[in-house]
Motif scaffolding. Structure first.
Motif, mmCIF file in Angstrom:
data_model
loop_
_atom_site.group_PDB
_atom_site.id
_atom_site.type_symbol
_atom_site.label_atom_id
_atom_site.label_comp_id
_atom_site.label_asym_id
_atom_site.label_seq_id
_atom_site.Cartn_x
_atom_site.Cartn_y
_atom_site.Cartn_z
ATOM 1 N N GLU A 105 0.659 -1.187 -0.113
ATOM 2 C CA GLU A 105 0.098 -0.137 0.206
ATOM 3 C C GLU A 105 0.801 1.267 -0.036
ATOM 4 O O GLU A 105 0.504 2.177 -0.689
ATOM 5 C CB GLU A 105 -0.906 0.032 0.948
ATOM 6 N N ALA A 109 1.003 4.315 -2.847
ATOM 7 C CA ALA A 109 0.962 5.667 -2.509
ATOM 8 C C ALA A 109 2.187 6.615 -2.764
ATOM 9 O O ALA A 109 2.111 7.772 -3.108
ATOM 10 C CB ALA A 109 0.594 5.898 -1.240
ATOM 11 N N GLU A 129 1.294 7.104 5.345
ATOM 12 C CA GLU A 129 -0.277 7.341 5.881
ATOM 13 C C GLU A 129 -1.110 6.075 5.333
ATOM 14 O O GLU A 129 -2.168 5.737 5.596
ATOM 15 C CB GLU A 129 -0.874 8.491 5.059
ATOM 16 N N ALA A 130 -0.578 5.120 4.526
ATOM 17 C CA ALA A 130 -1.144 3.977 4.121
ATOM 18 C C ALA A 130 -1.364 2.900 5.330
ATOM 19 O O ALA A 130 -2.034 2.107 5.220
ATOM 20 C CB ALA A 130 -0.321 3.291 3.062
ATOM 21 N N TYR A 133 -5.190 2.905 6.098
ATOM 22 C CA TYR A 133 -5.952 2.144 5.274
ATOM 23 C C TYR A 133 -6.548 1.087 5.940
ATOM 24 O O TYR A 133 -5.954 0.106 6.353
ATOM 25 C CB TYR A 133 -5.385 1.711 3.911
ATOM 26 N N ARG A 134 -8.045 1.266 5.970
ATOM 27 C CA ARG A 134 -8.810 0.097 6.630
ATOM 28 C C ARG A 134 -9.235 -0.670 5.607
ATOM 29 O O ARG A 134 -9.833 -0.248 4.394
ATOM 30 C CB ARG A 134 -9.872 0.750 7.412
ATOM 31 N N LYS A 135 -9.466 -1.846 5.771
ATOM 32 C CA LYS A 135 -9.809 -3.030 4.913
ATOM 33 C C LYS A 135 -10.988 -3.789 5.510
ATOM 34 O O LYS A 135 -11.463 -4.833 5.094
ATOM 35 C CB LYS A 135 -8.768 -4.043 4.562
#
Length: 136
Positions: A105, A109, A129-130, A133-135
């Motif tokens: 990720e 980015a 900041e990656a 990231y919510r999955k």
């Protein structure tokens, strides 16, 4: 007046295949061509699993266009190898930086931000900041 050169991105993995495939995916998702400044540096020179300071340094110089190089790593000893190269001070291009980011990720980015003209701080911040990231 020429356009600003992008930050280079090196993806350091214990596996050559993982590093190269991650670089290819980041390029594809960023809509970048073959000349995008991202490259994988994975595995040992003999094709084994591990990291190689020589492969990492060569990759960093290959993508260095004068705007800095962001190095993203997959696992622990890759971190140690990059930190060792940075401590030596003369193996990596000026402006090379280890970026604390999730590998895949963060790579996407970083490449997107580099190609959008972000400087090294912006590329490093976008990659880091990656982690958010919510999955789910």
């Amino acid at each position: 007046m020429s356009a600003r050169q992008p930050v280079g991105v090196v993806l350091v993995s214990h596996s050559r295949e993982v590093a190269d495939a991650s670089a290819a995916l980041a390029k594809a998702l960023a809509g970048a061509g073959a000349d995008a400044p991202v490259i994988g540096a994975g595995g040992t020179p003999d094709g084994g699993v591990g990291t190689s300071s020589e492969r990492i340094a060569r990759a960093a110089h290959a993508v260095d266009r004068g705007a800095g190089v962001a190095l993203l790593v997959d696992l622990g000893s890759a971190v140690l190898t990059v930190k060792s190269l940075l401590a030596e001070g003369d193996e990596l291009p000026d402006g090379a930086r280890l970026v604390d980011a999730p590998f895949l990720e963060g790579a996407v980015a970083a490449v997107v931000t580099a190609l959008a003209g972000g400087d090294l701080d912006a590329v490093a911040n976008a990659a880091s900041e990656a982690y958010a990231y919510r999955k789910e």
